[in-house]
Design an enzyme around this catalytic site. Structure first.
Site, PDB file in Angstrom:
ATOM      1  N   LYS A  22      36.859  40.360  37.995  1.00  0.00           N
ATOM      2  CA  LYS A  22      38.163  40.790  38.509  1.00  0.00           C
ATOM      3  C   LYS A  22      39.306  40.119  37.740  1.00  0.00           C
ATOM      4  O   LYS A  22      40.256  40.780  37.319  1.00  0.00           O
ATOM      5  CB  LYS A  22      38.283  40.423  40.001  1.00  0.00           C
ATOM      6  N   ASN A  23      39.192  38.800  37.558  1.00  0.00           N
ATOM      7  CA  ASN A  23      40.327  38.060  37.003  1.00  0.00           C
ATOM      8  C   ASN A  23      40.481  38.221  35.492  1.00  0.00           C
ATOM      9  O   ASN A  23      41.448  37.723  34.917  1.00  0.00           O
ATOM     10  CB  ASN A  23      40.246  36.580  37.406  1.00  0.00           C
ATOM     11  N   ARG A 102      49.382  38.940  43.538  1.00  0.00           N
ATOM     12  CA  ARG A 102      50.149  38.082  42.633  1.00  0.00           C
ATOM     13  C   ARG A 102      49.984  38.436  41.164  1.00  0.00           C
ATOM     14  O   ARG A 102      50.927  38.330  40.385  1.00  0.00           O
ATOM     15  CB  ARG A 102      49.687  36.642  42.812  1.00  0.00           C
ATOM     16  N   CYS A 126      51.327  32.769  49.513  1.00  0.00           N
ATOM     17  CA  CYS A 126      50.154  33.471  50.033  1.00  0.00           C
ATOM     18  C   CYS A 126      49.319  32.475  50.811  1.00  0.00           C
ATOM     19  O   CYS A 126      49.694  31.315  50.923  1.00  0.00           O
ATOM     20  CB  CYS A 126      49.365  34.122  48.916  1.00  0.00           C
ATOM     21  N   ARG A 131      52.436  28.589  45.439  1.00  0.00           N
ATOM     22  CA  ARG A 131      52.234  29.287  44.174  1.00  0.00           C
ATOM     23  C   ARG A 131      53.525  29.732  43.476  1.00  0.00           C
ATOM     24  O   ARG A 131      53.842  30.913  43.402  1.00  0.00           O
ATOM     25  CB  ARG A 131      51.284  30.478  44.403  1.00  0.00           C
ATOM     26  N   PRO A 132      54.257  28.786  42.919  1.00  0.00           N
ATOM     27  CA  PRO A 132      55.499  29.122  42.206  1.00  0.00           C
ATOM     28  C   PRO A 132      55.216  29.823  40.866  1.00  0.00           C
ATOM     29  O   PRO A 132      54.059  29.918  40.433  1.00  0.00           O
ATOM     30  CB  PRO A 132      56.118  27.753  41.943  1.00  0.00           C
ATOM     31  N   ASP A 134      57.461  29.069  38.096  1.00  0.00           N
ATOM     32  CA  ASP A 134      58.362  28.394  37.157  1.00  0.00           C
ATOM     33  C   ASP A 134      57.783  28.295  35.748  1.00  0.00           C
ATOM     34  O   ASP A 134      58.496  28.435  34.751  1.00  0.00           O
ATOM     35  CB  ASP A 134      58.726  26.993  37.698  1.00  0.00           C
ATOM     36  N   LEU A 135      56.469  28.082  35.637  1.00  0.00           N
ATOM     37  CA  LEU A 135      55.866  27.930  34.305  1.00  0.00           C
ATOM     38  C   LEU A 135      55.882  29.247  33.545  1.00  0.00           C
ATOM     39  O   LEU A 135      56.058  29.275  32.327  1.00  0.00           O
ATOM     40  CB  LEU A 135      54.428  27.410  34.437  1.00  0.00           C
ATOM     41  N   VAL A 172      48.486  22.983  33.799  1.00  0.00           N
ATOM     42  CA  VAL A 172      47.638  24.115  33.397  1.00  0.00           C
ATOM     43  C   VAL A 172      47.803  25.258  34.395  1.00  0.00           C
ATOM     44  O   VAL A 172      47.610  25.066  35.595  1.00  0.00           O
ATOM     45  CB  VAL A 172      46.153  23.688  33.359  1.00  0.00           C
ATOM     46  N   SER A 173      48.185  26.424  33.892  1.00  0.00           N
ATOM     47  CA  SER A 173      48.302  27.596  34.769  1.00  0.00           C
ATOM     48  C   SER A 173      47.655  28.800  34.099  1.00  0.00           C
ATOM     49  O   SER A 173      48.006  29.174  32.980  1.00  0.00           O
ATOM     50  CB  SER A 173      49.777  27.899  35.054  1.00  0.00           C
ATOM     51  N   VAL A 174      46.724  29.394  34.826  1.00  0.00           N
ATOM     52  CA  VAL A 174      46.044  30.600  34.335  1.00  0.00           C
ATOM     53  C   VAL A 174      47.066  31.726  34.162  1.00  0.00           C
ATOM     54  O   VAL A 174      47.176  32.344  33.104  1.00  0.00           O
ATOM     55  CB  VAL A 174      44.932  31.022  35.337  1.00  0.00           C
ATOM     56  N   ASP A 316      37.999  28.605  42.869  1.00  0.00           N
ATOM     57  CA  ASP A 316      37.549  29.865  43.460  1.00  0.00           C
ATOM     58  C   ASP A 316      36.100  29.803  43.973  1.00  0.00           C
ATOM     59  O   ASP A 316      35.601  30.772  44.538  1.00  0.00           O
ATOM     60  CB  ASP A 316      37.680  31.011  42.442  1.00  0.00           C
ATOM     61  N   ILE A 338      43.793  22.061  43.063  1.00  0.00           N
ATOM     62  CA  ILE A 338      44.586  23.135  42.444  1.00  0.00           C
ATOM     63  C   ILE A 338      45.599  23.728  43.440  1.00  0.00           C
ATOM     64  O   ILE A 338      46.772  23.864  43.127  1.00  0.00           O
ATOM     65  CB  ILE A 338      43.668  24.262  41.895  1.00  0.00           C
ATOM     66  N   ARG A 408      38.797  43.067  48.062  1.00  0.00           N
ATOM     67  CA  ARG A 408      39.711  42.820  46.938  1.00  0.00           C
ATOM     68  C   ARG A 408      38.959  42.310  45.725  1.00  0.00           C
ATOM     69  O   ARG A 408      39.383  42.539  44.599  1.00  0.00           O
ATOM     70  CB  ARG A 408      40.762  41.765  47.336  1.00  0.00           C
TER      71      ARG A 408
HETATM   72  C1  EPZ Z   1      44.533  32.372  38.941  1.00  0.00           C
HETATM   73  O1  EPZ Z   1      45.671  32.346  39.797  1.00  0.00           O
HETATM   74  C2  EPZ Z   1      43.485  33.203  39.629  1.00  0.00           C
HETATM   75  N1  EPZ Z   1      43.971  34.559  39.847  1.00  0.00           N
HETATM   76  C3  EPZ Z   1      43.108  32.564  40.962  1.00  0.00           C
HETATM   77  O2  EPZ Z   1      42.074  33.305  41.548  1.00  0.00           O
HETATM   78  C4  EPZ Z   1      42.605  31.149  40.698  1.00  0.00           C
HETATM   79  O3  EPZ Z   1      42.334  30.507  41.922  1.00  0.00           O
HETATM   80  C5  EPZ Z   1      43.651  30.366  39.917  1.00  0.00           C
HETATM   81  O4  EPZ Z   1      44.016  31.077  38.699  1.00  0.00           O
HETATM   82  C6  EPZ Z   1      43.175  28.973  39.496  1.00  0.00           C
HETATM   83  O5  EPZ Z   1      41.998  29.085  38.750  1.00  0.00           O
HETATM   84  C7  EPZ Z   1      43.734  35.490  38.921  1.00  0.00           C
HETATM   85  O6  EPZ Z   1      43.199  35.237  37.853  1.00  0.00           O
HETATM   86  C8  EPZ Z   1      44.162  36.873  39.238  1.00  0.00           C
HETATM   87  P1  EPZ Z   1      47.488  29.143  38.387  1.00  0.00           P
HETATM   88  P2  EPZ Z   1      47.059  31.830  39.267  1.00  0.00           P
HETATM   89  O7  EPZ Z   1      48.772  29.630  37.842  1.00  0.00           O
HETATM   90  O8  EPZ Z   1      47.207  32.237  37.858  1.00  0.00           O
HETATM   91  C9  EPZ Z   1      50.615  25.910  39.983  1.00  0.00           C
HETATM   92  C10 EPZ Z   1      41.032  34.527  43.280  1.00  0.00           C
HETATM   93  O9  EPZ Z   1      40.548  34.199  44.393  1.00  0.00           O
HETATM   94  N2  EPZ Z   1      51.653  26.691  39.293  1.00  0.00           N
HETATM   95  O10 EPZ Z   1      46.439  28.679  37.424  1.00  0.00           O
HETATM   96  O11 EPZ Z   1      48.099  32.231  40.238  1.00  0.00           O
HETATM   97  C11 EPZ Z   1      50.003  26.655  41.179  1.00  0.00           C
HETATM   98  O12 EPZ Z   1      50.801  26.515  42.320  1.00  0.00           O
HETATM   99  C12 EPZ Z   1      42.347  33.965  42.817  1.00  0.00           C
HETATM  100  O13 EPZ Z   1      40.502  35.349  42.513  1.00  0.00           O
HETATM  101  C13 EPZ Z   1      52.933  26.182  39.186  1.00  0.00           C
HETATM  102  O14 EPZ Z   1      53.233  25.093  39.676  1.00  0.00           O
HETATM  103  O15 EPZ Z   1      46.855  30.248  39.352  1.00  0.00           O
HETATM  104  C14 EPZ Z   1      48.676  25.983  41.290  1.00  0.00           C
HETATM  105  O16 EPZ Z   1      48.803  24.770  41.955  1.00  0.00           O
HETATM  106  C15 EPZ Z   1      43.043  33.187  43.859  1.00  0.00           C
HETATM  107  N3  EPZ Z   1      53.898  26.929  38.555  1.00  0.00           N
HETATM  108  C16 EPZ Z   1      48.297  25.670  39.833  1.00  0.00           C
HETATM  109  O17 EPZ Z   1      49.525  25.737  39.105  1.00  0.00           O
HETATM  110  C17 EPZ Z   1      53.610  28.147  37.991  1.00  0.00           C
HETATM  111  O18 EPZ Z   1      54.508  28.774  37.419  1.00  0.00           O
HETATM  112  C18 EPZ Z   1      47.335  26.656  39.194  1.00  0.00           C
HETATM  113  O19 EPZ Z   1      47.760  27.988  39.424  1.00  0.00           O
HETATM  114  C19 EPZ Z   1      52.287  28.652  38.076  1.00  0.00           C
HETATM  115  C20 EPZ Z   1      51.332  27.903  38.733  1.00  0.00           C
END
Ligand code: EPZ
Length: 430
Positions: A22-23, A102, A126, A131-132, A134-135, A172-174, A316, A338, A408
């Protein structure tokens, strides 16, 4: 609303085909916005999130044709999508849609890169945390986007187009890595991303972009060097296997005992999680078609784990591991680093008799002799499937309400488990 009824107790035996991730499928679908040519994606899982994203992309003007089912799969999983974004007719991604998923926020990068403007709703919070974004915005600004916030929308403009930049993510942000990677593909010159997320799904998107004509160095590492192009070509790409689905079914087998081959998946996608599972006393071996998971009668050993970005233990799979450890012979400690609020499953697991104490970001799970079936409520995707694992171990019937969360992200979950002997049935709302 559909519900799922599970009668616990039986062992699992057989084969489970693993779907496309999915991701990875979501950002790959979004990559179609980057080119006028056709992007063909194979092995796309049939999931509610994919269908919702398709609606959003159609709104922007993407044309979709779907052809036959995956030939190699006897169960008809995975579809081939042909996506063509010849003309982008609308650069707004509305609140009604983005707030439901998201990942749809990731259309922002490709839209500004190609159309030099975009208006995308902020996704909002959510169930798993604030889940901001900003990055994402920091990265896109570095590429030359002017960004304003207006009535809950990110309004981005780049009248002269985007240009390459040196971006060092402080965290680190995916999602931010996906957003910036997709935008950099159409930016003028070179973009260097440091502290990029290394999740396999990012590598999958990068490999697809390479097929579309982008030069990318460092795929699979935390430093990505991207040479943008004026226009991208079409490509044919196969979505990689879903590592979270793989880990989830592996934990189902660990939970019930049994012998199951997870077909079409690979160890390197979740090596850390499989090492943790091996510590619980579950055997994992590579086969020519995937991974074989075996657990016989012996007690489950407790583990100490903390979630980390890839290659660490994935957030996850945290809820699923917690469900498994409710029946371990001892006390496990699971720390979530995370997302600050990803413990919604704890209260539901407690309804089945689990003994879990929460202190801040850490859950202490004391293994109990037995879980007992009860009605429970799904709260988010991975929390829901942890209840399936608990239900499979529990005595009696567990009724999971609000299973749309499961739909989902898990393709035909009850069918896949049912074929291996699980007593699981979907009760469709009348
Ligand atoms: C992805 O979400 C995945 N979603 C999530 O899977 C997964 O849990 C997550 O990465 C972590 O591995 C998809 O791939 C569609 P992040 P994402 O940005 O990109 C903080 C599932 O169940 N952050 O890596 O939204 C954030 O708050 C889902 O399939 C900032 O501070 O996650 C978190 O603490 C749920 N500022 C951390 O970074 C930002 O601008 C990691 O979030 C962005 C993120």
């Amino acid at each position: 609303m559909d519900r799922i009824k599970i009668t616990g107790g039986g062992r699992l035996q057989g084969t489970i085909p693993i779907s496309g991730a999915k991701n990875a499928a979501l950002p790959l679908l979004i990559a179609s916005l980057l080119t006028e040519d056709r992007l063909t994606l194979k092995n796309v899982p049939n999931l509610a999130d994919v269908n919702l994203l398709v609606r959003i992309l159609r709104n922007h003007g993407v044309d979709l044709a779907v052809d036959g089912k995956r030939q190699s799969s006897p169960h008809g999983l995975g579809e081939t999508f042909h996506l063509t974004a010849r003309d982008i007719v609308d650069t707004t991604a509305p609140y009604e849609m983005v707030s439901r998923m998201r990942a749809s926020f990731w259309v922002l990068g490709p839209l500004i890169a190609r159309m030099r403007e975009a208006r995308v709703s902020l996704p909002g919070g959510c169930a798993i945390g604030t889940r901001p974004v900003d990055l994402h915005l920091q990265g896109l600004k570095a590429l030359g986007a002017e960004i304003d916030l207006d009535a809950g929308y990110v309004v981005a403009r780049a009248p002269k187009g985007l240009h390459g930049a040196h971006i060092i993510f402080p965290k680190v942000s995916v999602g931010a890595t996906h957003n910036v990677l997709l935008a950099a593909a159409l930016a003028k010159g070179e973009t260097l991303i440091e502290n990029a997320a290394r999740e396999p799904e990012i590598g999958d998107v990068a490999h697809c972009l390479v097929k579309m004509g982008v030069l990318i160095d460092g795929i699979g590492t935390s430093t990505l060097r991207i040479q943008g192009r004026d226009r991208l070509d079409g490509a044919i790409h196969t979505v990689l296997p879903d590592r979270i689905e793989t880990g989830t079914f592996a934990m189902c087998v660990a939970a019930t005992g049994g012998d199951v081959v997870l077909e079409g998946t690979r160890r390197d996608l979740l090596a850390n999680a499989l090492e943790v599972l091996a510590k619980t006393g579950t055997e994992i071996t590579d086969t020519t078609t995937g991974l074989r998971i075996v657990r016989n009668g012996a007690a489950l050993e407790p583990v100490t784990v903390e979630t980390q970005p890839f290659p660490g233990f994935p957030t996850d799979l945290q809820a699923q591991l917690m469900a498994l450890m409710t029946r371990a012979a001892g006390t496990s400690v699971i720390r979530e680093t995370i997302f600050e609020n990803r413990f919604m499953h704890v209260q539901e697991l407690a309804r089945l008799g689990a003994d879990i104490q929460l202190h801040g970001d850490t859950a202490t799970v004391k293994g109990v002799k037995a879980l007992r079936g009860a009605p429970v409520m799904a709260t988010d995707l991975r929390a829901s499937v942890s209840l399936v694992i608990a239900g499979l171990m529990a005595e009696g019937d567990t009724m999971i309400n609000r299973v749309y969360h499961l739909d989902r992200g898990f393709e035909r979950l009850e069918e896949k488990l049912g074929r291996c002997g699980a007593k699981i049935e979907r009760i469709t709302a009348g």
